[in-house]
Design an enzyme around this catalytic site. Structure first.
Site, mmCIF file in Angstrom:
data_model
loop_
_atom_site.group_PDB
_atom_site.id
_atom_site.type_symbol
_atom_site.label_atom_id
_atom_site.label_comp_id
_atom_site.label_asym_id
_atom_site.label_seq_id
_atom_site.Cartn_x
_atom_site.Cartn_y
_atom_site.Cartn_z
ATOM 1 N N ARG A 42 0.850 -1.004 0.002
ATOM 2 C CA ARG A 42 0.133 -0.050 -0.058
ATOM 3 C C ARG A 42 0.798 1.304 0.154
ATOM 4 O O ARG A 42 0.635 2.304 -0.831
ATOM 5 C CB ARG A 42 -0.974 -0.132 1.104
ATOM 6 C CG ARG A 42 -1.960 1.373 1.346
ATOM 7 C CD ARG A 42 -2.820 1.020 2.520
ATOM 8 N NE ARG A 42 -3.300 2.315 2.585
ATOM 9 C CZ ARG A 42 -4.279 2.566 3.454
ATOM 10 N NH1 ARG A 42 -4.730 1.470 4.435
ATOM 11 N NH2 ARG A 42 -5.263 3.668 3.749
ATOM 12 N N CYS A 44 -19.234 -1.861 0.823
ATOM 13 C CA CYS A 44 -18.365 -0.889 1.199
ATOM 14 C C CYS A 44 -19.099 -0.137 2.363
ATOM 15 O O CYS A 44 -20.357 -0.065 2.330
ATOM 16 C CB CYS A 44 -18.158 0.215 -0.003
ATOM 17 S SG CYS A 44 -17.140 1.609 0.259
ATOM 18 N N TYR A 78 -14.326 10.258 -1.878
ATOM 19 C CA TYR A 78 -13.343 9.822 -3.049
ATOM 20 C C TYR A 78 -13.385 10.621 -4.382
ATOM 21 O O TYR A 78 -12.642 10.391 -5.114
ATOM 22 C CB TYR A 78 -13.784 8.395 -3.186
ATOM 23 C CG TYR A 78 -13.084 7.090 -2.294
ATOM 24 C CD1 TYR A 78 -11.715 6.959 -2.334
ATOM 25 C CD2 TYR A 78 -13.990 6.822 -1.415
ATOM 26 C CE1 TYR A 78 -11.486 6.022 -1.320
ATOM 27 C CE2 TYR A 78 -13.480 5.981 -0.377
ATOM 28 C CZ TYR A 78 -12.166 5.506 -0.534
ATOM 29 O OH TYR A 78 -11.826 4.703 0.545
ATOM 30 N N ASN A 121 -10.550 -4.044 -1.419
ATOM 31 C CA ASN A 121 -10.405 -3.300 -2.445
ATOM 32 C C ASN A 121 -9.584 -3.798 -3.614
ATOM 33 O O ASN A 121 -8.638 -4.538 -3.360
ATOM 34 C CB ASN A 121 -10.020 -1.869 -1.811
ATOM 35 C CG ASN A 121 -11.070 -1.242 -1.212
ATOM 36 O OD1 ASN A 121 -12.212 -1.092 -1.679
ATOM 37 N ND2 ASN A 121 -10.779 -0.677 0.196
#
Length: 421
Positions: free
Chosen positions: A90, A164, A244, A144
């Site tokens: 990540r 989600c 987002y 994800n």
């Protein structure tokens, strides 16, 4: 009832376990299995999970195992919450795209594609093993990028639904602003995973009064601050985008911010070390307050609701899920995976009708859907050209020179996870 959590050693898991304990009348679990290859970490999380169940008087059995096949055998539902490559991968997803002036983020843009390429093959292998162990089991995907992963699962014929926590988080916030119970707030939630808009907020159900204008008038400043978007933008849009959307509506501003502060991955990794130290304390028998900063707020409640509905329990009749479009949004292919309100039951999920979508939102959805199709093709078949095409299609990239450079960087940073390199 037996539920299995793959990725059960995650520091998220006590949030999930707390929900299972509190909401045991909604979802009566007899056996909860936590599966994770990181056995030392798994035992810390499993120990706390057992203490949470005991504290709250839950009589269910909690089993921990590194053996996936043993863990999924006989499971009625399997929840996927894994991270291939861990926080180290990540960290890379969030940093190398910035070198090209593109957003570095783990679920969208170049970093999101890298995560999809690492994740889809692993998830499909897990799903096949679940199917062999119990063909009737439901797979609930929280891994994800949820839209791409769920699309891969559905295309392979699995009984899968994507989940989600963005929608349930907004529902809870709106309920607080309105002074009503969360169950009384029904969202007109439309879009793709991590690309959604609330086009209406209704009281009492799908046909209730739309109080979105009232929310924007009375609480627009607070909502805008939560999203880190300017209040005038919300007023002009007349909707509430997910946070987002900031990566799209304020891309260059976000890139400047990301270049001047530690990555979110670094913050989370430090937080996880602290959480695991806490989990090792045999006196701890509830989820610590620090866990709220880890992310995944209300994940447990959303997961309980969805699992209960799919397994014939008393889950909410309408839930926001990720599933096939199947004509719900006529401007997208039927096999696109969308995130909308749906009815949930033992036979599956059925999206509710969605009013006509503003072209401002529909156009971006169509663009990202095309990217997701190319991203899934790259994840399934590999190849530099397929990675390049997906990056070129993404609206956060879109220039061939950037796509070329990012393709090379993605491959270089993920060689150990890409079997075709």
């Amino acid at each position: 009832m037996k539920l299995t959590v793959v990725g059960g050693g995650s520091t998220y898991t006590p949030e999930l376990v707390d929900g299972f304990a509190r909401l045991r009348d909604t979802l009566p679990i007899e056996e909860l299995v936590l599966v994770d290859p990181a056995e030392e970490r798994l035992e810390l999380v499993g120990g706390l999970a057992r203490r949470i169940f005991a504290r709250q008087g839950h009589g269910g059995r909690i089993v921990t195992t590194a053996d996936l096949d043993r863990g999924v055998e006989g499971a009625d539902a399997v929840l996927l919450q894994l991270r291939v490559g861990g926080q180290a991968a990540r960290e890379q997803d969030e940093t190398w795209p910035l070198e090209c002036g593109c957003v570095g983020q783990e679920t969208t843009g170049a970093g999101g594609l890298a995560k999809a390429l690492r994740t889809v093959p692993v998830v499909l292998d897990i799903a096949e093993r679940v199917r062999r162990a119990n063909p009737g089991a439901w797979i609930i995907d929280f891994t994800n990028p949820v839209g791409i992963v769920t699309r891969a699962l559905l295309r392979a014929g699995h009984r899968a639904v994507g989940l989600c926590n963005v929608a349930i988080g907004l529902q809870r916030k709106f309920a607080g602003h309105l002074g009503v119970a969360p169950a009384d707030v029904h969202l007109n939630h439309v879009g793709l995973n991590h690309l959604t808009w609330e086009t209406g907020v209704r009281l009492g159900g799908p046909s209730g009064e739309d109080v979105l204008p009232k929310l924007l008038t009375g609480h627009g400043d607070t909502i805008a601050a939560d999203l880190r978007l300017p209040r005038p933008l919300l007023d002009r849009l007349g909707v509430v985008p997910s946070y987002y959307l900031r990566y799209y509506y304020a891309h260059d501003e976000v890139v400047r911010e990301l270049r001047t502060k530690p990555s979110r991955a670094a913050e989370v990794a430090a937080m996880e070390r602290r959480l695991l130290d806490m989990y090792a304390d045999p006196a701890l028998d509830e989820k610590p307050a620090l866990l709220a900063k880890r992310g995944g707020a209300y994940y447990s409640e959303a997961a309980v609701d969805l699992a209960a509905g799919l397994l014939g329990g008393s889950g909410s009749p309408y839930q926001v899920v990720n599933t096939y479009n199947a004509g719900t949004l006529p401007f997208l292919p039927d096999d696109a995976v969308i995130e909308v309100q749906a009815t949930v039951g033992p036979t599956g999920v059925t999206p509710l009708p969605v009013p006509a979508v503003d072209p401002l939102f529909a156009g971006l959805m169509a663009n990202v859907t095309a990217y997701e199709d190319l991203a899934l093709d790259a994840a399934l078949r590999g190849g530099r050209d397929r990675v390049f095409r997906a990056l070129l299609a993404h609206p956060l990239i879109g220039q061939y020179a950037y796509a070329d450079t990012l393709t090379d960087q993605l491959i270089a940073h993920n060689r150990e996870h890409l079997t075709w390199v």
